[in-house]
Motif scaffolding. Structure first.
Motif, PDB file in Angstrom:
ATOM      1  N   CYS A 380       0.839  -1.203   0.000  1.00 31.60           N
ATOM      2  CA  CYS A 380       0.000   0.000   0.000  1.00 31.60           C
ATOM      3  C   CYS A 380       0.879   1.260   0.000  1.00 31.60           C
ATOM      4  CB  CYS A 380      -0.888  -0.017   1.237  1.00 31.60           C
ATOM      5  SG  CYS A 380      -1.794   1.507   1.483  1.00 31.60           S
ATOM      6  N   LEU A 381       0.641   2.159  -0.947  1.00 33.24           N
ATOM      7  CA  LEU A 381       1.474   3.359  -1.064  1.00 33.24           C
ATOM      8  C   LEU A 381       1.254   4.326   0.099  1.00 33.24           C
ATOM      9  CD1 LEU A 381       1.136   4.105  -4.880  1.00 33.24           C
ATOM     10  CD2 LEU A 381       3.097   3.115  -3.679  1.00 33.24           C
ATOM     11  N   CYS A 397      -5.424   0.510   2.183  1.00 29.84           N
ATOM     12  CA  CYS A 397      -6.112   1.797   2.327  1.00 29.84           C
ATOM     13  C   CYS A 397      -7.274   1.915   1.362  1.00 29.84           C
ATOM     14  CB  CYS A 397      -5.137   2.958   2.137  1.00 29.84           C
ATOM     15  SG  CYS A 397      -4.739   3.339   0.413  1.00 29.84           S
ATOM     16  N   GLY A 398      -7.253   1.147   0.303  1.00 29.90           N
ATOM     17  CA  GLY A 398      -8.353   1.224  -0.665  1.00 29.90           C
ATOM     18  C   GLY A 398      -8.303   2.469  -1.526  1.00 29.90           C
ATOM     19  N   GLY A 399      -7.279   3.309  -1.362  1.00 28.76           N
ATOM     20  CA  GLY A 399      -7.194   4.543  -2.137  1.00 28.76           C
ATOM     21  C   GLY A 399      -5.834   4.710  -2.786  1.00 28.76           C
ATOM     22  N   CYS A 400      -5.197   3.633  -3.170  1.00 30.47           N
ATOM     23  CA  CYS A 400      -3.947   3.736  -3.924  1.00 30.47           C
ATOM     24  C   CYS A 400      -3.939   2.619  -4.968  1.00 30.47           C
ATOM     25  CB  CYS A 400      -2.725   3.659  -3.018  1.00 30.47           C
ATOM     26  SG  CYS A 400      -2.288   2.012  -2.468  1.00 30.47           S
ATOM     27  N   CYS A 403      -3.365  -0.978  -3.629  1.00 30.81           N
ATOM     28  CA  CYS A 403      -4.501  -1.590  -2.937  1.00 30.81           C
ATOM     29  C   CYS A 403      -5.583  -1.969  -3.938  1.00 30.81           C
ATOM     30  CB  CYS A 403      -5.090  -0.627  -1.916  1.00 30.81           C
ATOM     31  SG  CYS A 403      -4.117  -0.550  -0.415  1.00 30.81           S
TER      32      CYS A 403
END
Ligand code: ADP
Ligand code: MG
Ligand code: ZN
Length: 605
Positions: A380-381, A397-400, A403
């Motif tokens: 995850c970034l 995080c679901g936002g990179c 992910c």
């Protein structure tokens, strides 16, 4: 007036964000404060609200002309008497501003650090009632930081000379321990309240791409975001010029910014961007510190920056208004070599002894390695960044991009063996696509034409899609096991380790996309339905015309976020209008009627 009232009356906000209240309370109580908060977290408000509540004047020391102008414009819009004193004023203007300051006409005065030593300013400051000194971008005082400004070192002596020592507030987004210690020590902060807020910016999406053709990738990214404004960072002036020309040729309204341009052009280009006349700003890192344009929807790095501090600060200029925005880095191995070259060949600053210079160089190389790690990681970034800044973060995080694409390492030893054997079998005569078609057992014109369906390899990887086989071939190309011939129609050839792979099938793993998940950036804005979206556009047009008439950037009038809320809630009275986030008293008085009338017309139409 309480601090909550000031927040609503002037800024139009209902709640403080993390860290703001504590810092404001400390400064109001006369205590020094050191605030470390990421870009876009809302540091300005931490000294602007005390400035409004304290009896005397607040001095804000700030490193950049553009930053001061932007902030003063915003304050004046909110009805706060503010001014700046810096080199952009003519001598006459400067004297005028100074005499008004002496009359006590301003609550907040922004001043460049170089001005502190001038006689005129000193005599003003020694006689004035100064309630607070805020040092913005305080990392400029440290030679360990990225933006060392020697004139920042004069701040403590200046403060000592004031009638009585006011509280000092220091603000920065740089979190490294050396810089933090330097700030405390060199500014002589007295038992400061130290506040470090979380570094996560939830509305930002992070992505790294390693495109074969950066220009094409960039164009695709820009074109897929029509009407949105963005910044493209390049590592050199030459790159800025080339990339800007390229985008313009392709019909993108781009402008440019770097330290080699004449000051007039820099100024003009920056304004074109702020005032939405140019959609894309192509720039070196000279552009941006203190650029508060809040509706930047994406920041693309055309080259990898030298460290994660720089990256996060530059990328953080996206989405200051809290709306979803993207931070995309276009990585290539060449960026690493350029970075190393610049570090090892840069002239050390004269005042440094040999040992310090060597230590700085080693530190820079270490930072570059960590930056490179970001570009190459499959993890995850967001987690990578937050760990770098010493924070805990979950794996997902679901936002990179990592992910969302959720890579996994897959054993491709057998597949690699079959691919290499196939390339040998086909006499090293064919391109990536035909090799893949053969292995997948495709029935295409070319396969038939070259009788590839008679080869022993035909159909041996039939369980994979052609795309999957092409990905594996590309991986083997990256690894040097296969090679592409030069020329217009490159064919796949055997590379160094091909024989070993064909004979022995040594273990080879490759990161492979597991499954596509739907993007789930947290705090996604409420979707506007068709009619609301139409109204939103109407309100944007109204905002643009008001901004043009006043000669200020559109986001200074109202943010996109505020317009979105207006379109969604459609207030009908001034009181309802005032309840919308981002609408303060002065703005409600100034613009309320115009916006209510526009909404009324929209409903009647
Ligand atoms: P920083 O200096 O920390 O990078 P700024 O002070 O420029 O950040 O603030 C970024 C944005 O956040 C600005 O548009 C500001 O108006 C907004 N902002 C700050 N505090 C709040 C708050 N409490 N509620 C809503 N928006 C806020
Ligand atoms: Mg700031
Ligand atoms: Zn992630």
């Amino acid at each position: 007036m309480t601090k909550e009232e000031a927040l609503k009356t002037y800024f139009g906000y209902d709640d403080f964000r993390g860290g703001q209240e504590e810092i404001i309370d400390a400064l109001l109580a006369g205590r020094d404060a050191l605030a470390i908060m990421p870009t876009g977290a809302g540091k300005s408000l931490c000294y602007q609200i005390p400035a409004l509540l304290l009896p005397g004047i607040t001095l804000v020391i700030s490193p950049l002309v553009s930053l001061m102008r932007d902030q003063v414009t915003q304050l004046v819009q909110m009805g706060v008497p503010a001014a700046y004193l810096n080199s952009s004023l003519t001598f006459q203007q400067y004297l005028l501003a100074l005499s008004r300051a002496k009359e006590g006409r301003y609550k907040i005065i922004y001043v460049a650090p170089e001005r502190l030593e001038t006689e005129g300013f000193q005599s003003f400051a020694e006689a004035a009632d100064i309630s607070l000194v805020a040092v913005d971008e305080a990392h400029c005082i440290s030679q360990w930081g990225q933006d060392f400004r020697p004139s920042y070192r004069n701040i403590p002596a200046f403060v000592e000379r004031l009638q009585s020592r006011p509280p000092l507030g220091a603000f920065t987004a740089t979190a490294t321990p050396e810089v933090r210690e330097d700030i405390e020590h060199l500014l002589s902060l007295r038992d400061p309240l130290r506040v470090t807020t979380g570094f996560d910016r939830e509305n930002l999406y992070f992505e790294v791409q390693q495109p074969a053709d950066k220009r094409a990738a960039l164009l695709e990214l820009v074109k897929s975001r029509p009407g949105k404004c963005g910044i493209v960072y390049c590592s050199t002036r030459k790159n800025v010029e080339e990339v800007c020309d390229f985008l313009r040729e392709r019909g993108v309204a781009a402008t440019r910014y770097h330290a080699g341009l004449e000051p007039e052009e820099r100024q003009k280009n920056q304004e074109d961007f702020l005032y939405d006349r140019a959609q894309v700003m192509v720039a070196t890192n000279a552009f941006g510190m203190g650029i508060d344009k809040s509706d930047v929807r994406y920041v693309i790095h055309y080259n990898m920056p030298k460290d994660l501090e720089s990256y996060y600060q530059e990328a953080g200029r996206a989405g200051r208004d809290g709306e979803p925005s993207s931070c995309i880095l276009l990585y290539s191995g060449q960026d690493v070599r350029t970075g190393e070259f610049l570090i090892t060949h840069s002239e050390p600053r004269e005042e440094l002894d040999e040992r310090t210079a060597a230590a700085l160089r080693e530190r820079d190389l270490q930072r570059l390695r960590q930056m490179t790690g970001y570009c190459r990681t499959r993890r995850c970034l967001r987690q990578y960044i937050l760990h770098y800044f010493g924070e805990f973060a979950p794996d997902y995080c679901g936002g990179c991009c990592n992910c969302l694409h959720n890579f996994e390492e897959v054993d491709i030893s057998r597949e690699a063996q079959l691919i290499v054997r196939c390339v040998a079998e086909l006499g090293q005569h064919f391109g990536v696509n035909l090799v893949a078609e053969t292995l997948c057992g495709a029935d295409t014109e070319k396969v038939r034409k070259f009788h590839l369906d008679r080869e022993p390899s035909y159909g041996l990887l039939g369980e994979l899609t052609q795309k999957q086989v092409r990905e594996r071939i590309r991986f083997l190309l990256d690894e040097g096991i296969l090679q592409l011939s030069p020329g217009e129609f490159p064919v796949v050839r055997l590379g160094d380790r091909a024989e070993d792979v064909a004979q022995n099938a040594p273990t080879l793993t490759m990161p492979v996309v597991k499954e596509e998940r739907a993007p789930s950036i947290r705090r996604a804005p409420a979707e506007l339905d068709g009619r609301q979206a139409e109204l939103f556009e109407r309100l944007r047009a109204l905002r643009a015309s008001i901004a043009r008439r006043q000669g200020v950037p559109a986001y200074v009038v109202f943010s996109d976020k505020t317009l979105r809320e207006l379109a969604a809630t459609q207030p009908q009275t001034l009181a309802e209008f005032r309840a919308v986030s981002g609408v303060g008293t002065v703005k409600a008085e100034r613009y309320g009627q115009a916006f209510l009338a526009e909404m009324d017309r929209f409903h009647r139409a």
